[in-house]
Design a protein around this motif. Structure first.
Motif, PDB file in Angstrom:
ATOM      1  N   GLU A 427       0.777  -1.184  -0.035  1.00 46.65           N
ATOM      2  CA  GLU A 427       0.163   0.007  -0.152  1.00 46.65           C
ATOM      3  C   GLU A 427       0.750   1.302   0.068  1.00 46.65           C
ATOM      4  N   THR A 428       1.964   1.055   0.286  1.00 44.31           N
ATOM      5  CA  THR A 428       2.819   2.437   0.431  1.00 44.31           C
ATOM      6  C   THR A 428       4.101   2.577  -0.324  1.00 44.31           C
ATOM      7  N   VAL A 429       4.858   1.332  -0.156  1.00 48.97           N
ATOM      8  CA  VAL A 429       6.152   1.324  -1.116  1.00 48.97           C
ATOM      9  C   VAL A 429       5.924   1.147  -2.543  1.00 48.97           C
ATOM     10  N   GLY A 513       9.916   7.692   0.591  1.00 43.55           N
ATOM     11  CA  GLY A 513       9.579   9.063   0.431  1.00 43.55           C
ATOM     12  C   GLY A 513      10.654  10.081   0.092  1.00 43.55           C
ATOM     13  N   CYS A 514      11.893   9.793   0.795  1.00 46.34           N
ATOM     14  CA  CYS A 514      13.179  10.210   0.460  1.00 46.34           C
ATOM     15  C   CYS A 514      13.495  10.117  -1.108  1.00 46.34           C
ATOM     16  N   LEU A 515      13.453   8.907  -1.396  1.00 48.93           N
ATOM     17  CA  LEU A 515      13.732   8.647  -2.695  1.00 48.93           C
ATOM     18  C   LEU A 515      12.867   9.579  -3.628  1.00 48.93           C
ATOM     19  N   VAL A 577       0.743   8.895  -2.401  1.00 49.74           N
ATOM     20  CA  VAL A 577       1.886   9.129  -1.827  1.00 49.74           C
ATOM     21  C   VAL A 577       2.241  10.191  -1.213  1.00 49.74           C
ATOM     22  N   ALA A 578       2.014  11.445  -1.777  1.00 55.22           N
ATOM     23  CA  ALA A 578       2.253  12.591  -1.239  1.00 55.22           C
ATOM     24  C   ALA A 578       1.160  12.911  -0.011  1.00 55.22           C
ATOM     25  N   CYS A 579       0.083  12.355  -0.167  1.00 56.41           N
ATOM     26  CA  CYS A 579      -0.845  12.365   1.113  1.00 56.41           C
ATOM     27  C   CYS A 579      -0.312  11.504   2.173  1.00 56.41           C
ATOM     28  N   TYR A 580       0.267  10.552   1.910  1.00 56.26           N
ATOM     29  CA  TYR A 580       0.605   9.448   2.744  1.00 56.26           C
ATOM     30  C   TYR A 580       1.773  10.140   3.452  1.00 56.26           C
ATOM     31  N   TYR A 581       2.908  10.840   2.891  1.00 54.87           N
ATOM     32  CA  TYR A 581       3.916  11.351   3.832  1.00 54.87           C
ATOM     33  C   TYR A 581       3.589  12.700   4.208  1.00 54.87           C
ATOM     34  N   ILE A 582       3.014  13.533   3.677  1.00 56.73           N
ATOM     35  CA  ILE A 582       2.562  14.870   4.060  1.00 56.73           C
ATOM     36  C   ILE A 582       1.701  14.960   5.127  1.00 56.73           C
ATOM     37  N   THR A 583       0.928  13.886   5.409  1.00 58.03           N
ATOM     38  CA  THR A 583      -0.064  14.017   6.630  1.00 58.03           C
ATOM     39  C   THR A 583       0.529  13.147   7.735  1.00 58.03           C
ATOM     40  N   GLY A 584       1.764  12.627   7.663  1.00 53.28           N
ATOM     41  CA  GLY A 584       2.471  12.048   8.734  1.00 53.28           C
ATOM     42  C   GLY A 584       2.123  10.688   8.678  1.00 53.28           C
ATOM     43  N   SER A 585       1.262   9.859   7.893  1.00 51.76           N
ATOM     44  CA  SER A 585       0.612   8.783   8.192  1.00 51.76           C
ATOM     45  C   SER A 585       1.844   7.429   8.108  1.00 51.76           C
ATOM     46  N   TYR A 593      -5.606   6.076   5.802  1.00 54.58           N
ATOM     47  CA  TYR A 593      -6.357   7.545   6.420  1.00 54.58           C
ATOM     48  C   TYR A 593      -6.601   8.525   5.100  1.00 54.58           C
ATOM     49  N   CYS A 594      -5.804   8.419   3.873  1.00 60.46           N
ATOM     50  CA  CYS A 594      -6.033   9.245   2.757  1.00 60.46           C
ATOM     51  C   CYS A 594      -7.308   8.514   1.939  1.00 60.46           C
ATOM     52  N   LEU A 595      -7.601   7.319   2.150  1.00 58.69           N
ATOM     53  CA  LEU A 595      -8.819   6.720   1.612  1.00 58.69           C
ATOM     54  C   LEU A 595      -9.965   6.872   2.427  1.00 58.69           C
ATOM     55  N   ARG A 596      -9.858   7.129   3.697  1.00 60.92           N
ATOM     56  CA  ARG A 596     -11.035   7.534   4.354  1.00 60.92           C
ATOM     57  C   ARG A 596     -11.472   8.915   4.489  1.00 60.92           C
ATOM     58  N   THR A 597     -10.394  10.000   4.370  1.00 58.58           N
ATOM     59  CA  THR A 597     -10.686  11.170   4.395  1.00 58.58           C
ATOM     60  C   THR A 597     -11.269  11.830   3.122  1.00 58.58           C
ATOM     61  N   ALA A 598     -12.584  12.576   3.229  1.00 62.20           N
ATOM     62  CA  ALA A 598     -13.143  12.784   2.328  1.00 62.20           C
ATOM     63  C   ALA A 598     -12.678  13.936   1.066  1.00 62.20           C
ATOM     64  N   HIS A 599     -12.000  14.787   1.651  1.00 58.12           N
ATOM     65  CA  HIS A 599     -11.478  15.790   0.685  1.00 58.12           C
ATOM     66  C   HIS A 599     -10.195  14.994  -0.071  1.00 58.12           C
ATOM     67  N   TYR A 600      -9.530  14.265   0.545  1.00 62.20           N
ATOM     68  CA  TYR A 600      -8.356  13.495  -0.176  1.00 62.20           C
ATOM     69  C   TYR A 600      -8.786  12.551  -1.180  1.00 62.20           C
ATOM     70  N   ARG A 601      -9.906  12.012  -0.762  1.00 60.31           N
ATOM     71  CA  ARG A 601     -10.490  11.063  -1.894  1.00 60.31           C
ATOM     72  C   ARG A 601     -11.070  11.861  -2.955  1.00 60.31           C
TER      73      ARG A 601
END
Length: 786
Positions: A427-429, A513-515, A577-585, A593-601
């Motif tokens: 889901e992340t990498v 994320g650093c890559l 990926v940007a949402c995952y790292y910017i929100t600190g998830s 988290y990004c899939l549950r949040t309405a505005h990110y979805r």
């Protein structure tokens, strides 16, 4: 030693190929002559050799004299200046025994007449362009001198605006003069009520005309772009306007501001305020830039004309030498005198104009520095290094080794299967890996496109308006792909090794994320490293796409926007990926988290529409600039794609039969629309009257079956949306891997689409003999009526 035919094909101007000497057809005619002469000689060998030898001795003294008169070329003088002299060769007795010689010289005469006619047309075109540019330069120099004088005068009075004040020939003054004349006449004779009404009506009509003229000052010029015209002013006894193309938002806002300011000045002048029209330094800078670009294109065109002249002259020499060798005649000196005296070889107008353009450019645009001027007029091509080829091989080997190790380790850990226990990794990498994989696959295919365009003699640099000193060669593209993928797979291999050893800390999770952050920083790095000019040209194209329709659309912009339409999965992965790292998830590994949040979805859904929206806005801007209905029809294609994408998103939310039928209907209609546009408009195929069935008359590839295979492949890959309905399953493979495979197929389809799209554009340019850009000129002379 390279054959002349290959050298000739490599050096000719691709867009003018049909205007060059048909050297290959003349060689075929010579081959025919050679075969006929060989058969004729074999028959003569059966006759009495002694008798022929005796006759040869008797007439040997007169043979050489008649050889010099084997042909006679007649020159038919042109009836007018617009027409050309025509040449026609008459065969004399010494060539009567040469079969097919008449056909050869008839074709040679047609080629000479064709070359003369084309050279004269292009020479007149460039000479007229040069005269126009010299007038433009005179206006620019005069206005710059006036601006310097005004600036020097304004330094004594700080309240005065240092801008060029010109006398207006505007319609408002003419209206006021008419009104004053009528008022003076009215004092001498009584004015009736009807006359007062007519007078008021005339004044209102004048104001209405003035408003209409102001609105017409933002108009479409000859080159098909929208431009802003200043008010009419007088310079060197000429009434002029300055036309500045509205290619950027800043120019558009500046034009609107100028209209508002000039209307304010006009209203002030009616109340007795100071009258004047100011042309500031910015407008003159835009005008200077346009004139400089026009001089560069003119010099390039004159260089092409010089190449055209020299190559055709060399072709005539070579083919006549071959004719003499085949027939054992001495025709070269006779016909060559005619060629040397013909118009294309004897006229020196283009050469003198080239020297004059170079002198003017050095003087006015390069501060009398010839070396600086030649960097613009005749830029040197970058030399390709063998080190690039070496590093391509090195990085390719490293990439394959690392990829094999990564795949083996992932298979052992069961990462890419449905029963994988480590869902966090997938889901992340995995989105990072798939994103880079799609990106550099697309870039690799672009390198393959460059190789094929170059091999097929398609002038892609001219079509995409790439600077010859800065464009990427196919080897450099391959080097970027192999080096980048080696670094990416290497980092992810290290990351997977750490995960396999049980490291679950947030520090390990930051590696992908650093890559991604490293490559983003490298893309925007201001240092002159890693092909800075190409990186910034790419960012400029992305900016123009995102801000559509504010920027004027050029070929590179909508070509890049079409590439984005095939990279929707990449954009969605980038957003996730940007949402995952910017929100600190990543700290809590909460990938949902990004899939549950309405505005990110909702943002993820919007990303699916953005490429089609940008492309539709580009079509709208091109219709606004050029006025062609075709652009509106093309806009409808992207609207249909957006509707189909919306139906797919709705079906993903609610798996109902109604939404399924809607997906099938809209996607089918969009696919038919897109296929028609691909084949007919973008590729120029499916021409019913073509000599190549279902293709077109001119083909850059010799093997026709390649076009048919590409058409079928394009059809199959356009139907990739069926996976939404069919839900294919490949054993135990994770659905994300299947999605990556389907996304890669779309990228491959776009790669083959690119080749045929630019091939069709190149043939359109060649059909119009368009080898240089037509740069619009800033100063436009107007007559009193206009």
């Amino acid at each position: 030693m390279v054959k002349f035919s290959k050298q000739f094909e490599a050096q000719l101007v691709p867009e003018w190929k049909d205007a060059f000497v048909d050297y290959w057809q003349l060689k075929k005619d010579l081959k025919k002559i050679q075969i006929l002469n060989t058969n004729k000689c074999s028959l003569k060998q059966q006759k009495d050799v002694s008798f022929l030898s005796s006759l040869g001795k008797i007439f040997s003294s007169g043979q050489n004299t008649r050889d010099n008169e084997a042909i006679h070329v007649h020159r038919k003088l042109a009836s007018s200046l617009s027409k050309n002299d025509l040449y026609e060769t008459e065969l004399l007795e010494q060539l009567s025994d040469v079969e097919a010689a008449g056909e050869f010289f008839a074709r040679l005469d047609r080629q000479l007449n064709k070359v003369n006619q084309f050279y004269k047309i292009k020479e007149k075109e460039f000479v007229d362009r040069g005269d126009s540019l010299k007038r433009q330069l005179d206006f620019l120099v005069e206005m710059n001198n006036e601006l310097r004088r005004k600036k020097a005068a304004s330094s004594q009075d700080s309240n005065e605006d240092p801008s060029l004040s010109c006398h207006l020939s505007c319609e408002l003054e003419l209206t006021e003069k008419t009104e004053k004349t009528e008022q003076e006449q009215g004092q001498d004779s009584p004015v009736t009520t009807d006359e007062e009404k007519n007078k008021r009506k005339f004044t209102e009509d004048a104001k209405t005309d003035e408003m209409e003229r102001s609105s017409r000052r933002i108009k479409r010029d000859d080159s098909g772009s929208t431009s802003f015209s200043t008010k009419v002013f007088n310079c060197q006894g000429k009434n002029l306007r300055i036309n500045i193309p509205l290619t950027t938002p800043s120019r558009t806002f500046s034009a609107i501001g100028s209209l508002v300011w000039e209307d304010f000045v006009s209203q002030t002048s009616k109340k007795g305020g100071p009258r004047g029209f100011h042309i500031n330094k910015t407008k003159l800078h835009h005008a200077e830039k346009m004139i400089r670009g026009a001089f560069i294109e003119l010099y390039k065109g004159l260089g092409y004309l010089k190449t055209y002249r020299n190559l055709n002259m060399l072709a005539f020499v070579k083919i006549l030498k071959k004719f003499d060798k085949v027939t054992n005649k001495d025709i070269l000196p006779i016909y060559l005198r005619v060629v040397e005296s013909s118009y294309f070889n004897s006229s020196d107008k283009a050469m003198r104009l080239s020297d004059e353009v170079e002198h003017l450019f050095v003087r006015h645009f390069a501060e009398d520095d010839k070396r600086k001027a030649m960097k613009y007029l005749n830029p040197n091509q970058r030399k390709e290094s063998h080190a690039v080829t070496f590093f391509i091989g090195l990085f390719t080997g490293c990439f394959l080794a690392l990829l094999a190790g990564y795949v083996i380790m992932a298979h052992i850990m069961g990462m890419y299967t449905k029963q994988s226990s480590d869902t966090v990794y997938m889901e992340t990498v995995y989105p990072v890996l798939s994103m880079f994989g799609l990106l550099f696959l697309h870039f690799f295919l672009y390198g393959c496109n460059i190789f094929m365009w170059k091999k097929a003699r398609i002038n892609y640099s001219f079509i995409l308006e790439l600077a010859p000193t800065r464009e990427l060669k196919f080897r450099e593209v391959f080097l970027i792909c192999t080096a980048s993928m080696t670094a990416i797979v290497g980092v992810l291999f290290i990351h997977l090794s750490l995960v396999a050893k049980g490291y679950k800390e947030s520090l390990v999770q930051t590696i992908p994320g650093c890559l991604l952050l490293f490559f983003i920083l490298l893309l925007i790095c201001p240092l002159n490293i890693v092909y800075k000019s190409s990186r910034y040209r790419f960012l400029e194209a992305i900016r123009n796409i995102v801000l559509s329709p504010l920027y004027k659309v050029v070929m590179l912009d909508f070509f890049m926007a079409d590439q984005l339409c095939s990279q929707v999965p990449l954009l969605r992965n980038l957003e996730y990926v940007a949402c995952y790292y910017i929100t600190g998830s990543y700290k809590t590994q909460d990938y949902g988290y990004c899939l549950r949040t309405a505005h990110y979805r909702d943002l993820a859904y919007a990303v699916s529409f953005l490429p089609y929206y940008w492309r539709a806005m580009q079509c709208a801007r091109r219709w606004f600039d050029e006025g062609e209905v075709n652009h509106l029809v093309n806009l409808g294609k992207y609207v249909s794609a957006m509707l189909a994408a919306g139906a797919k998103l709705a079906y993903d939310k609610e798996k109902s039969t109604g939404y399924l039928c809607l997906v099938v209907a809209l996607s089918s209609a969009a696919t038919v629309y897109q296929l028609y546009w691909d084949y007919v408009k973008d590729w120029g195929l499916l021409q019913t009257n073509s000599r190549n069935p279902w293709l077109r008359n001119e083909l850059m590839l010799q093997k026709k079956f390649i076009y048919y295979i590409s058409m079928v492949l394009n059809l199959v890959l356009r139907l990739a949306w069926l996976q939404t309905v069919l839900h294919p399953s490949f054993g135990n493979v994770d659905y994300r891997v299947i999605g990556l495979f389907l996304a890669a197929l779309e990228v491959i389809r776009r790669g083959q689409w690119n080749f045929y799209r630019l091939e069709n554009e190149h043939l359109n340019n060649a059909g119009k003999f368009r080898a240089v850009k037509q740069v619009p000129l800033p100063f436009h002379e107007v007559d009193e009526q206009e």
